[in-house]
Scaffold this motif. Structure first.
Motif, PDB file in Angstrom:
ATOM      1  N   HIS A 166       0.823  -1.207   0.000  1.00 52.03           N
ATOM      2  CA  HIS A 166       0.000   0.000   0.000  1.00 52.03           C
ATOM      3  C   HIS A 166       0.864   1.266   0.000  1.00 52.03           C
ATOM      4  O   HIS A 166       0.596   2.219  -0.737  1.00 52.03           O
ATOM      5  CB  HIS A 166      -0.961  -0.027   1.200  1.00 52.03           C
ATOM      6  N   CYS A 221      -6.168   8.490   3.464  1.00 45.64           N
ATOM      7  CA  CYS A 221      -6.163   7.022   3.418  1.00 45.64           C
ATOM      8  C   CYS A 221      -6.325   6.463   4.823  1.00 45.64           C
ATOM      9  O   CYS A 221      -5.804   7.026   5.778  1.00 45.64           O
ATOM     10  CB  CYS A 221      -4.845   6.538   2.809  1.00 45.64           C
ATOM     11  N   GLU A 275       2.281   1.720  -3.371  1.00 43.73           N
ATOM     12  CA  GLU A 275       1.255   2.252  -4.280  1.00 43.73           C
ATOM     13  C   GLU A 275       1.118   3.760  -4.111  1.00 43.73           C
ATOM     14  O   GLU A 275       0.974   4.490  -5.103  1.00 43.73           O
ATOM     15  CB  GLU A 275      -0.081   1.541  -3.995  1.00 43.73           C
ATOM     16  N   HIS A 276       1.169   4.256  -2.856  1.00 44.59           N
ATOM     17  CA  HIS A 276       1.062   5.705  -2.642  1.00 44.59           C
ATOM     18  C   HIS A 276       2.193   6.456  -3.335  1.00 44.59           C
ATOM     19  O   HIS A 276       1.969   7.497  -3.955  1.00 44.59           O
ATOM     20  CB  HIS A 276       1.092   6.031  -1.140  1.00 44.59           C
ATOM     21  N   HIS A 282       0.290   1.850   7.131  1.00 41.10           N
ATOM     22  CA  HIS A 282       1.435   2.098   6.248  1.00 41.10           C
ATOM     23  C   HIS A 282       2.736   1.842   6.975  1.00 41.10           C
ATOM     24  O   HIS A 282       2.772   1.833   8.203  1.00 41.10           O
ATOM     25  CB  HIS A 282       1.411   3.559   5.755  1.00 41.10           C
TER      26      HIS A 282
HETATM   27 ZN   LIG Z   1      -4.117   4.454   0.518  1.00 44.71          ZN
END
Ligand SMILES: [Zn+2]
Length: 396
Positions: A106, A202, A109-110, A206
């Motif tokens: 994730h 979000c 992806e950010h 993370h």
């Molecule tokens: Zn996110």
């Protein structure tokens, strides 16, 4: 309405073990599974395209976690109902390796979405983070070179080991802020910031520092709904993919007796050799067939039976040439079947005085054959034993 579940993963994504009180405990009438709500939970639910955390509650496997109206519902197997009731204190355990894997994917992806946004104005319009696959959709087309450049830059950001900040800014601060995924959300908006790279609303766990992502690899790029869809792999998923690819290359390299970097050349050479061999086979077969045809009598006396020959698998042009020779020489149907009983036959049937479409229809009706053509010549494929084919054709 019950109170919202306290989300432990919001406060600290590293907490995997927790105790909580059971607020409700119901059987799902459709599946028979137990639906459990707690006062607090460390389980991240299926949300925003990301699958739910895995783990256990009181040692029982958590099959799924869903969120609705800020309440987390933990799905446990049917048998769990016997040992759990409202008011119980339970211990939860989130599978850390799965959680950390999700955090790596994730956060990776950010970074990629942030850079695609700042460099090319791409908006991330779709995200799926599953147990095996990660896809992201951008609303603009990117070419492979642009994606390779982005991938390099993402990995530079990973190597810079930048901090990942989580914050819950006030409404005023938010309205002045420029960030991705800016939609009106009730309650607190959670902001994930990687300084100089990305700011995005979000709710997911993370990594603390980008270095923990390890690496990011884009494994596929395809056009999708006016933009592109990318598959990415981060961390151990990317390492596993690298290992797989090394294994594929090693297999091929051993088979070809070629160094890994030379396998492309070796395959090209093999294809050329094989093509040359095939051309030679074709010409030998054509020669053999023309000798067979030359050996046939000039007239097949008193016979109006179709002349049908069966050959091994051979090139369509040689077959067509041979059928032309046959139809010049003989009246009635002249046909060649090339192939085998097991794999089926490619057929060509010609005639100067009969309507070959009748023969194609017969083969279709009797054997489910495919194909067609003109009155002068038909061609197609049929799967049937040679003996039966010959018998049916001879009798028509
Ligand atoms: Zn996110």
């Amino acid at each position: 309405m019950p109170a919202p579940t306290q989300k432990i993963y919001y406060e600290d994504p590293h907490i995997t073990d927790f105790t909580a009180t059971v607020l409700s405990c119901e059987i799902d009438i459709q599946t028979g599974n137990l639906l459990l709500t707690l006062d607090k939970s460390a389980f991240f639910p299926e949300e925003g395209g990301q699958k739910a955390d895995t783990g256990t509650i009181n040692g029982l496997p958590v099959l799924d976690v869903q969120i609705k109206n800020e309440i987390l519902t933990h799905v446990l197997p049917a048998g769990a109902a016997d040992s759990l009731s409202v008011g119980d204190t339970v211990t939860g355990h989130v599978d850390w390796s799965q959680r950390f894997d999700f955090m790596q994917q994730h956060s990776g992806e950010h970074i990629l979405s942030g850079l695609a946004h700042s460099h090319y104005g791409c908006n991330n319009v779709g995200f799926h983070l599953g147990y095996e696959e990660v896809t992201l959709d951008f609303d603009k087309v990117l070419n492979p070179e642009q994606v390779r450049e982005l991938e390099k830059e993402v990995n530079r950001v990973i190597q810079m080991n930048l901090p990942v900040f989580i914050s819950f800014p006030s409404k005023e601060d938010l309205s002045a802020m420029d960030y991705r995924s800016k939609i009106e959300i009730q309650g607190d908006v959670r902001i994930v910031e990687i300084p100089g790279v990305d700011v995005c609303a979000c709710c997911a766990p993370h990594v603390d520092f980008t270095g923990q992502i390890g690496l990011l690899k884009v494994t596929s790029l395809q056009n999708h709904r006016g933009g592109v869809r990318l598959n990415i792999l981060c961390g151990m998923r990317a390492i596993a993919d690298y290992t797989n690819h090394q294994n594929y290359v090693t297999d091929v390299s051993v088979l070809l007796s070629a160094k890994p970097e030379k396998i492309g050349d070796a395959v090209r050479r093999l294809k050329e050799e094989s093509q040359g061999r095939q051309e030679r086979i074709n010409s030998l077969q054509a020669k053999l067939l023309s000798q067979r045809l030359a050996a046939l009598p000039d007239t097949i006396a008193g016979s109006q039976e179709p002349l049908i020959l069966f050959e091994d698998k051979m090139d369509a042009k040689a077959l067509r040439d041979a059928v032309n020779v046959m139809t010049e020489k003989y009246s009635g149907y002249c046909g060649l079947f090339s192939g085998s009983d097991e794999e089926g036959y490619f057929y060509i049937i010609g005639s100067k005085d009969m309507d070959c479409r009748n023969m194609a229809n017969l083969l279709r009706e009797k054997f489910g054959a495919k194909g067609g053509g003109s009155a002068l010549m038909v061609q197609g494929t049929v799967v049937a034993p040679k003996d039966i084919l010959a018998k049916i054709i001879k009798n028509c």
